[in-house]
Design an enzyme around this catalytic site. Structure first.
Site, mmCIF file in Angstrom:
data_model
loop_
_atom_site.group_PDB
_atom_site.id
_atom_site.type_symbol
_atom_site.label_atom_id
_atom_site.label_comp_id
_atom_site.label_asym_id
_atom_site.label_seq_id
_atom_site.Cartn_x
_atom_site.Cartn_y
_atom_site.Cartn_z
ATOM 1 N N ASP A 78 -17.780 -10.414 -42.223
ATOM 2 C CA ASP A 78 -17.445 -9.387 -43.271
ATOM 3 C C ASP A 78 -16.870 -10.212 -44.541
ATOM 4 O O ASP A 78 -16.783 -9.900 -45.681
ATOM 5 C CB ASP A 78 -16.693 -8.365 -42.785
ATOM 6 C CG ASP A 78 -15.148 -8.592 -42.575
ATOM 7 O OD1 ASP A 78 -14.654 -9.933 -42.784
ATOM 8 O OD2 ASP A 78 -14.510 -7.558 -42.295
ATOM 9 N N SER B 58 -5.097 -4.341 -39.586
ATOM 10 C CA SER B 58 -5.998 -4.876 -39.043
ATOM 11 C C SER B 58 -5.903 -6.570 -38.733
ATOM 12 O O SER B 58 -6.476 -6.915 -37.686
ATOM 13 C CB SER B 58 -7.384 -4.769 -39.807
ATOM 14 O OG SER B 58 -7.133 -5.390 -41.299
ATOM 15 N N HIS C 233 -12.143 -10.336 -43.223
ATOM 16 C CA HIS C 233 -11.135 -10.407 -42.150
ATOM 17 C C HIS C 233 -11.258 -11.798 -41.663
ATOM 18 O O HIS C 233 -12.125 -12.375 -41.740
ATOM 19 C CB HIS C 233 -11.354 -9.399 -41.119
ATOM 20 C CG HIS C 233 -11.155 -8.082 -41.587
ATOM 21 N ND1 HIS C 233 -12.007 -7.267 -41.919
ATOM 22 C CD2 HIS C 233 -9.684 -7.279 -41.507
ATOM 23 C CE1 HIS C 233 -11.476 -6.009 -42.286
ATOM 24 N NE2 HIS C 233 -10.035 -6.151 -42.113
#
Length: 268
Positions: free
Chosen positions: A240, A79, A243
Site C-alpha cells: 500500500d 496499526s 504501512h
C-alpha cells in the site's frame, strides 16, 4: 501509521489554522489529499495476530500460558503497533520483539497485543483498561499518526499519552514509547502536502517526548528511521506504500529492542 481515508485534508486545514491559506493553496492541498487517497487506497485486511508464548530458542508461539512463568509483554497503539502490512505473522513487530526479548532475557515472553489498527491516542484508554486486568511486566506503545489526520491538538494528544503511560507504570508496568513517525516519509503523499504532514507529525513526536519526561517511560524517537524509509521505500513499505512491510518492521524492532531490554532489566 494513520488511516488513509480523509488523509491530510485535515493537515491542510491545520496548516490553514496556523498560518492561513489562500483559496488557491487550500484547493491545491485538498486536490493533493484526494490524489494521495487514490494512490494509497484503503487497507482491506486486518493485521495478523500471533499472540502467545515465545521461547529463548526462537520457538513459538505456543498457546498463551503454555510456558508457565513468562515475561508478560503488551503491545499498545495503532496499526504500526498491530503490524498492518507485515506479510506473515512472524514479521509482526510484536512477534519480532517478543522473540528478541526472549533471547536477550533467556526467559519465555508472553505476547499480548492490545493495539487496534486505526486507533488514535484517545483509543489507548480502552486498550489500557483491558490490560490492567492483568498488567504486563513491560509494554510498548506506538501511536500518534492518526491524531494528525483527526485534527487532535498536539498538546491534547501528548497529555493523553502521558496519562495512559502513568496508568500503566502505576500498575507496575515498565513502558517504552515509540514517538509519532515522520509522515513525510510516505512518498505517495504529494508535495506540498507531504511537508505539512511532516511538520505536524514531527511536532507531535517532540510533544510526546516532552510530555513523557515526567514519567518513567523510555522514549524512542521513531524519526530515527526516517532516512531509511525515505531512501529505501521499495524495500521497507508494504504494497500500500503507506504501512511498513516485514523488513520495515524489523528495522523498527531493531531500534526498539534495546529500550525494551532495558525496561526488563536486561542489559544489551
Amino acid at each position: 501509521m494513520p488511516r488513509t481515508r480523509g488523509l491530510l485534508v485535515v493537515a491542510a486545514l491545520a496548516a490553514g489554522s496556523v498560518g492561513g491559506l489562500s483559496g488557491a493553496a487550500y484547493t491545491l492541498l485538498n486536490t493533493q489529499s484526494r490524489r494521495a487517497r487514490t494512490l494509497i487506497g484503503v487497507p482491506r485486511d486486518a493485521p495478523f495476530n500471533a499472540d502467545g508464548d515465545y521461547f529463548p530458542d526462537g520457538s513459538g508461539p505456543a498457546p498463551l500460558g503454555a510456558a508457565g512463568a513468562a515475561v508478560e509483554f503488551g503491545v499498545f497503539g495503532d496499526s504500526s503497533a498491530a503490524g498492518l502490512g507485515a506479510e506473515t505473522p512472524d514479521l509482526l513487530p510484536g512477534v519480532l520483539l517478543a522473540r528478541g526479548l526472549a533471547e536477550e532475557c533467556d526467559r519465555a515472553v508472553r505476547l499480548r497485543t492490545y493495539a487496534v489498527s486505526g486507533s488514535r491516542t484517545t483509543g489507548l484508554v480502552a486498550q489500557v483498561d483491558r490490560a490492567l486486568a492483568a498488567p504486563p511486566a513491560v509494554a510498548l506503545i506506538l501511536v500518534g499518526g492518526n491524531d494528525v489526520t483527526a485534527r487532535l491538538a498536539i498538546s491534547t494528544s501528548a497529555a493523553l499519552l502521558a496519562t495512559q503511560v502513568r496508568r500503566l507504570t502505576e500498575a507496575g508496568t515498565a513502558v517504552v514509547v515509540g514517538t509519532c513517525p515522520d509522515l513525510g516519509a510516505i512518498q505517495p503523499i504529494p508535495q506540498p502536502l507531504r511537508s505539512v504532514a511532516r511538520k505536524w507529525s514531527l511536532a507531535l513526536g517532540r510533544a510526546q517526548a516532552r510530555a513523557l519526561v515526567a514519567t518513567s517511560a523510555a522514549v524512542v524517537p521513531m524519526t530515527l528511521l526516517s532516512r531509511h524509509f525515505l531512501t529505501r521505500p521499495g524495500e521497507l513499505f508494504s504494497s500500500d506504500r503507506f504501512h511498513p512491510n516485514g523488513a520495515g518492521y524489523a528495522l523498527a524492532a531493531g531500534l526498539l529492542l534495546p529500550a525494551l531490554c532495558g525496561a526488563t532489566g536486561t542489559p544489551r
